[in-house]
Design a protein around this motif. Structure first.
Motif, mmCIF file in Angstrom:
data_model
loop_
_atom_site.group_PDB
_atom_site.id
_atom_site.type_symbol
_atom_site.label_atom_id
_atom_site.label_comp_id
_atom_site.label_asym_id
_atom_site.label_seq_id
_atom_site.Cartn_x
_atom_site.Cartn_y
_atom_site.Cartn_z
ATOM 1 N N ALA A 237 1.279 -13.260 -14.404
ATOM 2 C CA ALA A 237 1.728 -13.814 -15.524
ATOM 3 C C ALA A 237 3.236 -14.208 -14.892
ATOM 4 C CB ALA A 237 2.689 -12.726 -16.574
ATOM 5 N N ILE A 238 4.088 -14.514 -15.663
ATOM 6 C CA ILE A 238 5.767 -15.492 -15.559
ATOM 7 C C ILE A 238 6.270 -15.129 -16.400
ATOM 8 C CG2 ILE A 238 6.815 -17.636 -14.853
ATOM 9 C CD1 ILE A 238 5.238 -17.746 -13.046
ATOM 10 N N ILE A 239 6.644 -14.188 -16.122
ATOM 11 C CA ILE A 239 7.925 -13.771 -17.204
ATOM 12 C C ILE A 239 9.290 -13.907 -16.445
ATOM 13 C CG2 ILE A 239 9.131 -11.614 -17.621
ATOM 14 C CD1 ILE A 239 5.495 -11.762 -18.247
ATOM 15 N N ALA A 240 9.839 -14.483 -17.615
ATOM 16 C CA ALA A 240 11.284 -15.128 -16.945
ATOM 17 C C ALA A 240 11.314 -16.596 -15.905
ATOM 18 C CB ALA A 240 11.962 -14.425 -17.280
ATOM 19 N N GLY A 241 10.275 -16.631 -15.620
ATOM 20 C CA GLY A 241 10.454 -17.443 -14.325
ATOM 21 C C GLY A 241 9.780 -16.765 -13.350
ATOM 22 N N GLN A 242 9.855 -15.151 -13.349
ATOM 23 C CA GLN A 242 9.300 -14.300 -11.850
ATOM 24 C C GLN A 242 7.411 -14.260 -12.270
ATOM 25 O OE1 GLN A 242 10.717 -13.119 -9.430
ATOM 26 N NE2 GLN A 242 8.498 -12.405 -8.920
ATOM 27 N N ALA A 243 6.791 -14.506 -10.721
ATOM 28 C CA ALA A 243 5.403 -14.350 -11.010
ATOM 29 C C ALA A 243 5.173 -12.789 -10.649
ATOM 30 C CB ALA A 243 4.827 -15.195 -9.561
ATOM 31 N N VAL A 244 4.111 -12.143 -11.789
ATOM 32 C CA VAL A 244 3.923 -10.756 -12.157
ATOM 33 C C VAL A 244 2.726 -10.428 -12.417
ATOM 34 C CG1 VAL A 244 4.377 -8.389 -13.665
ATOM 35 C CG2 VAL A 244 6.831 -10.443 -13.077
ATOM 36 N N MET A 245 2.664 -9.649 -11.842
ATOM 37 C CA MET A 245 0.764 -8.870 -11.252
ATOM 38 C C MET A 245 0.638 -7.646 -12.739
ATOM 39 S SD MET A 245 -0.905 -9.445 -7.601
ATOM 40 C CE MET A 245 -1.952 -8.761 -7.702
ATOM 41 N N VAL A 246 -0.012 -7.663 -13.431
ATOM 42 C CA VAL A 246 -0.358 -6.324 -13.625
ATOM 43 C C VAL A 246 -1.902 -6.600 -13.565
ATOM 44 C CG1 VAL A 246 -0.257 -6.037 -16.635
ATOM 45 C CG2 VAL A 246 1.001 -7.063 -15.606
ATOM 46 N N HIS A 247 -1.788 -4.988 -14.758
ATOM 47 C CA HIS A 247 -2.676 -3.771 -13.791
ATOM 48 C C HIS A 247 -2.726 -2.560 -15.009
ATOM 49 C CE1 HIS A 247 -6.365 -2.087 -12.267
ATOM 50 N NE2 HIS A 247 -5.795 -0.538 -11.690
ATOM 51 N N ASP A 248 -4.213 -2.234 -15.229
ATOM 52 C CA ASP A 248 -4.208 -1.165 -16.374
ATOM 53 C C ASP A 248 -5.258 0.231 -15.526
ATOM 54 O OD1 ASP A 248 -3.229 -1.559 -18.956
ATOM 55 O OD2 ASP A 248 -5.075 -3.305 -19.523
ATOM 56 N N SER A 249 -4.758 0.724 -15.200
ATOM 57 C CA SER A 249 -5.292 1.877 -14.123
ATOM 58 C C SER A 249 -6.229 2.369 -15.261
ATOM 59 C CB SER A 249 -3.955 2.815 -13.791
ATOM 60 O OG SER A 249 -4.663 3.907 -13.007
ATOM 61 N N PHE A 250 -7.037 2.678 -14.537
ATOM 62 C CA PHE A 250 -8.341 3.448 -15.187
ATOM 63 C C PHE A 250 -8.458 4.815 -14.467
ATOM 64 C CE2 PHE A 250 -10.664 1.253 -11.748
ATOM 65 C CZ PHE A 250 -10.877 2.355 -10.328
ATOM 66 N N VAL A 251 -6.952 5.085 -13.263
ATOM 67 C CA VAL A 251 -6.914 6.771 -13.020
ATOM 68 C C VAL A 251 -5.520 6.906 -13.689
ATOM 69 C CG1 VAL A 251 -6.299 7.527 -11.096
ATOM 70 C CG2 VAL A 251 -7.789 5.680 -10.795
ATOM 71 N N THR A 252 -5.781 8.478 -13.968
ATOM 72 C CA THR A 252 -4.898 8.973 -14.620
ATOM 73 C C THR A 252 -3.992 9.407 -13.746
ATOM 74 O OG1 THR A 252 -6.071 9.255 -16.722
ATOM 75 C CG2 THR A 252 -3.748 10.423 -16.297
ATOM 76 N N HIS A 253 -2.725 8.875 -13.444
ATOM 77 C CA HIS A 253 -1.558 9.250 -12.289
ATOM 78 C C HIS A 253 -0.534 10.751 -13.216
ATOM 79 C CE1 HIS A 253 -2.738 6.066 -9.508
ATOM 80 N NE2 HIS A 253 -3.432 5.721 -10.696
ATOM 81 N N GLY A 254 -0.202 10.313 -12.054
ATOM 82 C CA GLY A 254 1.170 12.113 -12.275
ATOM 83 C C GLY A 254 1.898 11.434 -12.725
ATOM 84 N N PHE A 255 2.535 9.692 -12.023
ATOM 85 C CA PHE A 255 3.862 9.124 -12.671
ATOM 86 C C PHE A 255 4.023 7.895 -13.503
ATOM 87 C CE2 PHE A 255 1.165 7.646 -8.688
ATOM 88 C CZ PHE A 255 0.831 6.065 -9.543
ATOM 89 N N ASP A 256 4.394 7.500 -13.938
ATOM 90 C CA ASP A 256 4.790 6.254 -14.396
ATOM 91 C C ASP A 256 6.003 5.840 -14.122
ATOM 92 O OD1 ASP A 256 3.761 4.694 -16.260
ATOM 93 O OD2 ASP A 256 4.046 5.734 -18.030
ATOM 94 N N PHE A 257 6.155 4.469 -15.201
ATOM 95 C CA PHE A 257 7.804 4.232 -15.023
ATOM 96 C C PHE A 257 8.863 4.822 -14.930
ATOM 97 C CE2 PHE A 257 5.157 1.294 -17.011
ATOM 98 C CZ PHE A 257 4.240 -0.076 -16.036
ATOM 99 N N THR A 258 9.804 4.701 -14.057
ATOM 100 C CA THR A 258 11.110 4.869 -12.777
ATOM 101 C C THR A 258 12.034 4.067 -13.498
ATOM 102 O OG1 THR A 258 12.339 5.819 -11.593
ATOM 103 C CG2 THR A 258 10.476 4.451 -11.055
ATOM 104 N N PRO A 259 13.092 4.108 -14.038
ATOM 105 C CA PRO A 259 14.652 2.829 -14.269
ATOM 106 C C PRO A 259 15.014 2.960 -12.720
ATOM 107 C CG PRO A 259 14.676 4.787 -16.246
ATOM 108 C CD PRO A 259 13.311 5.001 -14.715
ATOM 109 N N SER A 260 14.249 3.340 -11.571
ATOM 110 C CA SER A 260 14.843 3.122 -10.361
ATOM 111 C C SER A 260 14.347 1.947 -9.798
ATOM 112 C CB SER A 260 14.460 4.453 -9.485
ATOM 113 O OG SER A 260 13.194 4.274 -9.064
#
Length: 131
Positions: free
Chosen positions: A53-76
């Motif tokens: 995708a292009i978000i505000a002109g920036q190329a970005v890749m997105v993925h839906d993980s099928f593996v459950t992780h013990g982490f998610d997004f962080t504000p860092s």
């Protein structure tokens, strides 16, 4: 040639809803391509294997993980969005924080006339700045 693209991994199949929201909300955004998990793939059928995708002109890749992780997004890690006018700043700050969290409310912090740090309803962090 070496290149780099921000990669945003969602859990619980939230990637498409997030992309739809970003494309509808943020100017100069669009879905470029989407590849979904199909029958026999390791991920739930129909979820995002990889999207570009292009978000505000920036190329970005997105993925839906099928593996459950013990982490998610962080504000860092955050997306920093410069807005050209105050009305656009106010609109984006309100839309991105709706259902999410305001980490730094809109204000003058000394480096900008108006700045806010937000976490959207998908857990992704955004810094919105009045340029």
């Amino acid at each position: 040639m070496t290149s780099m693209t921000p990669f945003v991994m969602f859990q619980d199949g939230k990637g498409e809803a997030a992309l739809d929201f970003y494309v509808a909300t943020i100017p100069d955004s669009r879905l470029v391509a989407i590849d979904r998990f199909g029958p026999g793939d390791p991920g739930p059928e129909g979820t995002i294997k990889r999207a570009h995708a292009i978000i505000a002109g920036q190329a970005v890749m997105v993925h839906d993980s099928f593996v459950t992780h013990g982490f998610d997004f962080t504000p860092s890690f955050s997306f920093f969005v410069d807005c050209g006018d105050e009305a656009e700043f106010d609109r984006l700050a309100a839309a991105l924080s709706d259902g999410g969290q305001v980490l730094m409310p809109p204000g003058d912090y000394g480096w900008s006339r108006k700045f806010a740090w937000l976490s959207d309803r998908f857990g992704v962090s955004w810094q919105v700045n009045l340029a």
